[in-house]
Motif scaffolding. Structure first.
Motif, PDB file in Angstrom:
ATOM      1  N   HIS A 148       0.858  -1.176   0.000  1.00 32.33           N
ATOM      2  CA  HIS A 148       0.000   0.000   0.000  1.00 32.33           C
ATOM      3  C   HIS A 148       0.896   1.228   0.000  1.00 32.33           C
ATOM      4  O   HIS A 148       1.765   1.374   0.862  1.00 32.33           O
ATOM      5  CB  HIS A 148      -0.911   0.003   1.236  1.00 32.33           C
ATOM      6  N   ARG A 149       0.661   2.092  -0.955  1.00 36.12           N
ATOM      7  CA  ARG A 149       1.443   3.318  -1.090  1.00 36.12           C
ATOM      8  C   ARG A 149       0.689   4.487  -0.453  1.00 36.12           C
ATOM      9  O   ARG A 149      -0.522   4.426  -0.253  1.00 36.12           O
ATOM     10  CB  ARG A 149       1.724   3.623  -2.568  1.00 36.12           C
ATOM     11  N   GLY A 150       1.404   5.557  -0.206  1.00 34.78           N
ATOM     12  CA  GLY A 150       0.751   6.734   0.337  1.00 34.78           C
ATOM     13  C   GLY A 150       1.744   7.829   0.661  1.00 34.78           C
ATOM     14  O   GLY A 150       2.899   7.796   0.221  1.00 34.78           O
ATOM     15  N   SER A 151       1.279   8.799   1.437  1.00 37.24           N
ATOM     16  CA  SER A 151       2.094   9.944   1.829  1.00 37.24           C
ATOM     17  C   SER A 151       1.943  10.162   3.325  1.00 37.24           C
ATOM     18  O   SER A 151       0.854   9.990   3.878  1.00 37.24           O
ATOM     19  CB  SER A 151       1.651  11.209   1.079  1.00 37.24           C
ATOM     20  N   VAL A 152       3.043  10.549   3.987  1.00 38.87           N
ATOM     21  CA  VAL A 152       3.070  10.696   5.447  1.00 38.87           C
ATOM     22  C   VAL A 152       3.886  11.921   5.812  1.00 38.87           C
ATOM     23  O   VAL A 152       4.950  12.175   5.225  1.00 38.87           O
ATOM     24  CB  VAL A 152       3.724   9.469   6.127  1.00 38.87           C
ATOM     25  N   VAL A 153       3.407  12.657   6.817  1.00 39.38           N
ATOM     26  CA  VAL A 153       4.221  13.696   7.439  1.00 39.38           C
ATOM     27  C   VAL A 153       4.212  13.476   8.937  1.00 39.38           C
ATOM     28  O   VAL A 153       3.177  13.130   9.520  1.00 39.38           O
ATOM     29  CB  VAL A 153       3.727  15.117   7.080  1.00 39.38           C
ATOM     30  N   VAL A 154       5.386  13.627   9.565  1.00 32.67           N
ATOM     31  CA  VAL A 154       5.537  13.545  11.006  1.00 32.67           C
ATOM     32  C   VAL A 154       6.201  14.835  11.470  1.00 32.67           C
ATOM     33  O   VAL A 154       7.230  15.254  10.902  1.00 32.67           O
ATOM     34  CB  VAL A 154       6.383  12.324  11.425  1.00 32.67           C
ATOM     35  N   LEU A 155       5.619  15.480  12.478  1.00 29.64           N
ATOM     36  CA  LEU A 155       6.124  16.755  12.973  1.00 29.64           C
ATOM     37  C   LEU A 155       6.711  16.590  14.370  1.00 29.64           C
ATOM     38  O   LEU A 155       6.201  15.804  15.181  1.00 29.64           O
ATOM     39  CB  LEU A 155       4.999  17.792  13.048  1.00 29.64           C
ATOM     40  N   ASP A 156       7.757  17.374  14.661  1.00 27.92           N
ATOM     41  CA  ASP A 156       8.258  17.404  16.025  1.00 27.92           C
ATOM     42  C   ASP A 156       7.437  18.388  16.855  1.00 27.92           C
ATOM     43  O   ASP A 156       6.475  18.991  16.356  1.00 27.92           O
ATOM     44  CB  ASP A 156       9.754  17.722  16.060  1.00 27.92           C
ATOM     45  N   ALA A 157       7.809  18.576  18.102  1.00 26.10           N
ATOM     46  CA  ALA A 157       6.999  19.389  18.998  1.00 26.10           C
ATOM     47  C   ALA A 157       6.994  20.863  18.641  1.00 26.10           C
ATOM     48  O   ALA A 157       6.135  21.614  19.118  1.00 26.10           O
ATOM     49  CB  ALA A 157       7.478  19.211  20.435  1.00 26.10           C
ATOM     50  N   THR A 158       7.910  21.294  17.776  1.00 30.49           N
ATOM     51  CA  THR A 158       7.927  22.698  17.338  1.00 30.49           C
ATOM     52  C   THR A 158       7.077  22.920  16.096  1.00 30.49           C
ATOM     53  O   THR A 158       6.923  24.054  15.642  1.00 30.49           O
ATOM     54  CB  THR A 158       9.361  23.162  17.039  1.00 30.49           C
ATOM     55  N   GLY A 159       6.549  21.838  15.516  1.00 30.88           N
ATOM     56  CA  GLY A 159       5.790  21.936  14.276  1.00 30.88           C
ATOM     57  C   GLY A 159       6.634  21.764  13.035  1.00 30.88           C
ATOM     58  O   GLY A 159       6.124  21.839  11.918  1.00 30.88           O
TER      59      GLY A 159
END
Length: 316
Positions: free
Chosen positions: A18-29
Motif C-alpha cells: 500500500h502506497r501513500g504519503s506521510v508527514v511527522v512533525l516534532d513538537a515545534t511543528g
C-alpha cells in the motif's frame, strides 16, 4: 510521488503493498519526516471533523458534557450508546431523525448492524456522521439560522466552518468537494492537517480546541466504536488525540505537539493500524505489548495465521 508504506506478506511472499504519503512533525511543528505528497491538498474526509466541531463551538454550540462534544466529532459505529447520544442532542433542540440531512445508513458495528437489519432498517441516526449533523442543527437553533439547507455552502453555518478551517490550517481558498454525508468538504494538505491537530492538543486548557481534544480523549469510544482504529490507538497511547477519515486518512497529535498525518492512496483500511503504530513508535511513545499487537495484523488462511500486514521496515 507517494511511497510504499505497508506490505502484506502471505506464506513468505510479498503479496502486495500500500502506497501513500506521510508527514511527522516534532513538537515545534517542524517536519521530522516527509514522505510523498504532503504539501498538496487532499480531502481529509472525517479527519476534518474536529475542525468542524471547533466552528460549532465558536458559533455558540453548548454541549452539556464531554460525550456530547465528542459525538459532534464522531465517525461512530452506530452502537446503542452512540445512538443514545445523538438522540439526546436532537431531543433537547426539538428535532427528530427526519431532520438530519445525512443519508440513511446501517450501523458499522457488526452486532448493531444485525440488530438494525432485523428491526427498522437503515436510519439517518445510524449514519456515522449523525452526531455532527445533530450538533449542526443545534447550532442553527442557537443562532436563529435556517434549520433547513444547512448542507449548502451558502448557509451561514457552513460559512463559519470554512472560515474556521482556513484559520486553523492556513490553507488558501480552493475548490470544495462534497463529503459522503452531503456536507461540503475542505481540502487540506497533510502537513497543515498535522499542524492543525497539534493545535488542539497544545491549546490552553478550557479553550475551544483543547475542549475538543480533551472530550475525545476522555472516552475515545464515542468517536469510534468497538475495536475501532481511533479507540485502539488512543486507548493504548495516553494523551494521543487522533481521528480517522475515509479513504485512508489519519491524523493525530500528542500533548506536546508532536503530530502526524497520512493518506493511503488506495484507501484500504487494513493498512491503517500498522502505519499508525509505526508512526507512534517513531514519535517515541512508551511502547507496550498492546502496541506490538496492533502494529502487525495477521493474515489468515482458514483458521491459521499465514502472514502479516505491517509497515515496511525502515520506511517510517
Amino acid at each position: 510521488m507517494s511511497v510504499e508504506l505497508v506490505e502484506v506478506v502471505r506464506s513468505g511472499f510479498r503479496e502486495c503493498v500500500h502506497r501513500g504519503s506521510v508527514v511527522v512533525l516534532d513538537a515545534t511543528g517542524a517536519p521530522e519526516l516527509e514522505l510523498g505528497e504532503v504539501h498538496n491538498p487532499i480531502f481529509p474526509r472525517s479527519t476534518n471533523k474536529p475542525m468542524q466541531a471547533l466552528a460549532l463551538l465558536h458559533s455558540g454550540f453548548d454541549p452539556v458534557d464531554d460525550a456530547e462534544l465528542a459525538i459532534a466529532t464522531a465517525s461512530h459505529f452506530g452502537e446503542p450508546d452512540h445512538i443514545a447520544l445523538v438522540q439526546r442532542l436532537l431531543d433537547r433542540y426539538g428535532f427528530t431523525a427526519a431532520d438530519l440531512a445525512c443519508p440513511p445508513d446501517l450501523p458499522f458495528a457488526d452486532r448493531a448492524r444485525a440488530d438494525a437489519l432485523t428491526g427498522a432498517g437503515p436510519s439517518t441516526l445510524y449514519m456515522n456522521c449523525s452526531g455532527k449533523h445533530a450538533a449542526m442543527l443545534a447550532t442553527c437553533v442557537i443562532n436563529d439560522w435556517p434549520r433547513t439547507g444547512y448542507l449548502e455552502i451558502e448557509h451561514p453555518l457552513q460559512q463559519q466552518v470554512l472560515a474556521t478551517i482556513a484559520e486553523v490550517t492556513g490553507e488558501p481558498e480552493t475548490d470544495l468537494g462534497i463529503d459522503g454525508c452531503g456536507l461540503p468538504i475542505v481540502p487540506v494538505s497533510l502537513i497543515n492537517l498535522a499542524r492543525a491537530f497539534a493545535g488542539f492538543t497544545t491549546a490552553e486548557p478550557g479553550t475551544a480546541p483543547r475542549r475538543i481534544a480533551d472530550a475525545v480523549r476522555a472516552d475515545p469510544r464515542v468517536i469510534s466504536g468497538t475495536n475501532g482504529p481511533d479507540l485502539l490507538a488512543m486507548s493504548t497511547t495516553p494523551g494521543l488525540f487522533c481521528k480517522i477519515g475515509a479513504d485512508g486518512v489519519h491524523a493525530g497529535a500528542l500533548p506536546d505537539g508532536r503530530a502526524f498525518a497520512y493518506k493511503i492512496d488506495d484507501g484500504h483500511d487494513r493498512a491503517r493500524m500498522p502505519l499508525t503504530l509505526a508512526i507512534l513508535r517513531r514519535l517515541g511513545v512508551e511502547w507496550t505489548d498492546a502496541h506490538t499487537d496492533l502494529a502487525a495484523t495477521g493474515v489468515l488462511g482458514g483458521d491459521t495465521r499465514v502472514g502479516v500486514i505491517r509497515a515496511i521496515p525502515g520506511v517510517i
